[in-house]
Design a protein around this motif. Structure first.
Motif, PDB file in Angstrom:
ATOM      1  N   ALA A  23       0.626  -1.288   0.040  1.00 28.32           N
ATOM      2  CA  ALA A  23      -0.065  -0.204  -0.149  1.00 28.32           C
ATOM      3  C   ALA A  23       0.979   1.135  -0.017  1.00 28.32           C
ATOM      4  O   ALA A  23       0.759   2.100  -0.796  1.00 28.32           O
ATOM      5  N   PRO A  24       1.701   1.344   0.939  1.00 32.03           N
ATOM      6  CA  PRO A  24       2.589   2.823   1.007  1.00 32.03           C
ATOM      7  C   PRO A  24       3.380   3.045  -0.425  1.00 32.03           C
ATOM      8  O   PRO A  24       3.174   4.130  -1.056  1.00 32.03           O
TER       9      PRO A  24
ATOM     10  N   LEU B 159       2.017  14.313   2.162  1.00 29.45           N
ATOM     11  CA  LEU B 159       1.500  12.952   1.988  1.00 29.45           C
ATOM     12  C   LEU B 159       2.576  12.324   1.301  1.00 29.45           C
ATOM     13  O   LEU B 159       2.845  11.040   1.935  1.00 29.45           O
ATOM     14  N   GLY B 160       2.993  13.006   0.238  1.00 35.66           N
ATOM     15  CA  GLY B 160       4.173  12.087  -0.614  1.00 35.66           C
ATOM     16  C   GLY B 160       5.324  11.853   0.230  1.00 35.66           C
ATOM     17  O   GLY B 160       6.047  10.702   0.197  1.00 35.66           O
TER      18      GLY B 160
ATOM     19  N   LEU C 157       7.687   6.142   4.831  1.00 34.90           N
ATOM     20  CA  LEU C 157       7.075   5.078   5.348  1.00 34.90           C
ATOM     21  C   LEU C 157       7.315   3.711   4.318  1.00 34.90           C
ATOM     22  O   LEU C 157       7.442   2.333   4.781  1.00 34.90           O
ATOM     23  N   SER C 158       7.425   3.915   2.817  1.00 30.26           N
ATOM     24  CA  SER C 158       7.774   3.000   2.233  1.00 30.26           C
ATOM     25  C   SER C 158       9.302   2.425   2.301  1.00 30.26           C
ATOM     26  O   SER C 158       9.507   1.202   2.246  1.00 30.26           O
TER      27      SER C 158
ATOM     28  N   GLY D 199      12.580  -1.979   4.177  1.00 27.47           N
ATOM     29  CA  GLY D 199      13.574  -2.652   5.253  1.00 27.47           C
ATOM     30  C   GLY D 199      12.995  -3.983   6.093  1.00 27.47           C
ATOM     31  O   GLY D 199      13.443  -4.910   6.303  1.00 27.47           O
ATOM     32  N   ALA D 200      11.674  -3.724   6.508  1.00 29.24           N
ATOM     33  CA  ALA D 200      11.017  -4.629   7.060  1.00 29.24           C
ATOM     34  C   ALA D 200      10.646  -5.774   6.130  1.00 29.24           C
ATOM     35  O   ALA D 200      10.811  -7.087   6.581  1.00 29.24           O
ATOM     36  N   ALA D 201      10.426  -5.589   4.950  1.00 26.13           N
ATOM     37  CA  ALA D 201      10.207  -6.974   3.979  1.00 26.13           C
ATOM     38  C   ALA D 201      11.658  -7.581   3.785  1.00 26.13           C
ATOM     39  O   ALA D 201      11.539  -8.904   3.875  1.00 26.13           O
ATOM     40  N   VAL D 202      12.866  -6.990   3.757  1.00 29.44           N
ATOM     41  CA  VAL D 202      14.030  -7.552   3.493  1.00 29.44           C
ATOM     42  C   VAL D 202      14.339  -8.352   4.970  1.00 29.44           C
ATOM     43  O   VAL D 202      14.720  -9.546   4.712  1.00 29.44           O
TER      44      VAL D 202
END
Length: 208
Positions: free
Chosen positions: A143-144, A182-183, A189-190, A195-198
């Protein structure tokens, strides 16, 4: 002279020994991709995308937009203002820039300013997809970067519209400012999500 299969059958009947001809396999084993090879190719694409994203971020925000301050009397471009901007600021910036300078900013938005969110968003989708196994969690983490790409592209148009008028419309300025803030939030946040995904991908590979 060797007899043909038909002649052998005619002479010996059902007991005739007919040589078997085996056709070579038409399947090339080198074209079959294993899951490991497919994942390796995806990682190469991710690395290339990260390099391209870093370059475009540097080019847009650290080089080009900084250079644009030379055409605005030292005033920062709206895209660089993480905390947003007011109608008065946009009006002052409009007065400090010539039509050519505003056209140059619009050109940046349409070229590198468009490529950056698209390449970054695609790279982060692939990065998350190759490291996160759960489908529901993957969509949450997607989403981000997806929203960042949409908001950033919309923000480019909104900034050009707000800055193009000699008397800026308060509604247009508020929209452009909101999209800019917001961008930046979605961009940061992306980065956290990536980093969390890695981290999850490495943890999964160790436990496998």
């Amino acid at each position: 002279m060797a007899k043909t299969p038909a002649q052998r059958i005619k002479k010996h009947g059902a007991n005739a020994a007919v040589p078997q001809h085996h056709l070579p396999s038409v399947v090339n084993p080198t074209t079959q991709r294993s899951p490991e090879k497919a994942q390796s190719n995806a990682k190469l694409v991710v690395i290339a995308g990260i390099v391209a994203s870093l370059f475009l971020f540097w080019y847009v925000h650290l080089l080009t937009l900084n250079q644009m301050t030379q055409l605005s009397g030292g005033m920062a471009m709206p895209d660089s203002l993480i905390g947003g901007f007011s109608t008065d600021y946009v009006q002052q910036l409009h007065g400090a820039m010539t039509d050519d300078a505003r056209g140059q900013l619009s050109y940046i938005h349409k070229t590198a300013g468009t490529l950056f969110p698209l390449i970054f968003g695609f790279t982060w989708l692939l990065l998350i997809g190759t490291n996160v196994a759960g489908k529901a969690l993957r969509w949450v983490l997607w989403a981000p970067p997806l929203l960042f790409a949409v908001v950033r592209l919309w923000g480019n148009v909104a900034v050009d519209a707000a800055l193009g008028a000699a008397e800026p419309d308060a509604g247009q300025v508020a929209l452009a400012s909101t999209l800019t803030v917001l961008g930046w939030v979605l961009f940061l946040l992306s980065l956290v999500v990536g980093g969390a995904a890695v981290f999850m991908g490495r943890r999964r590979s160790k436990s496998a």
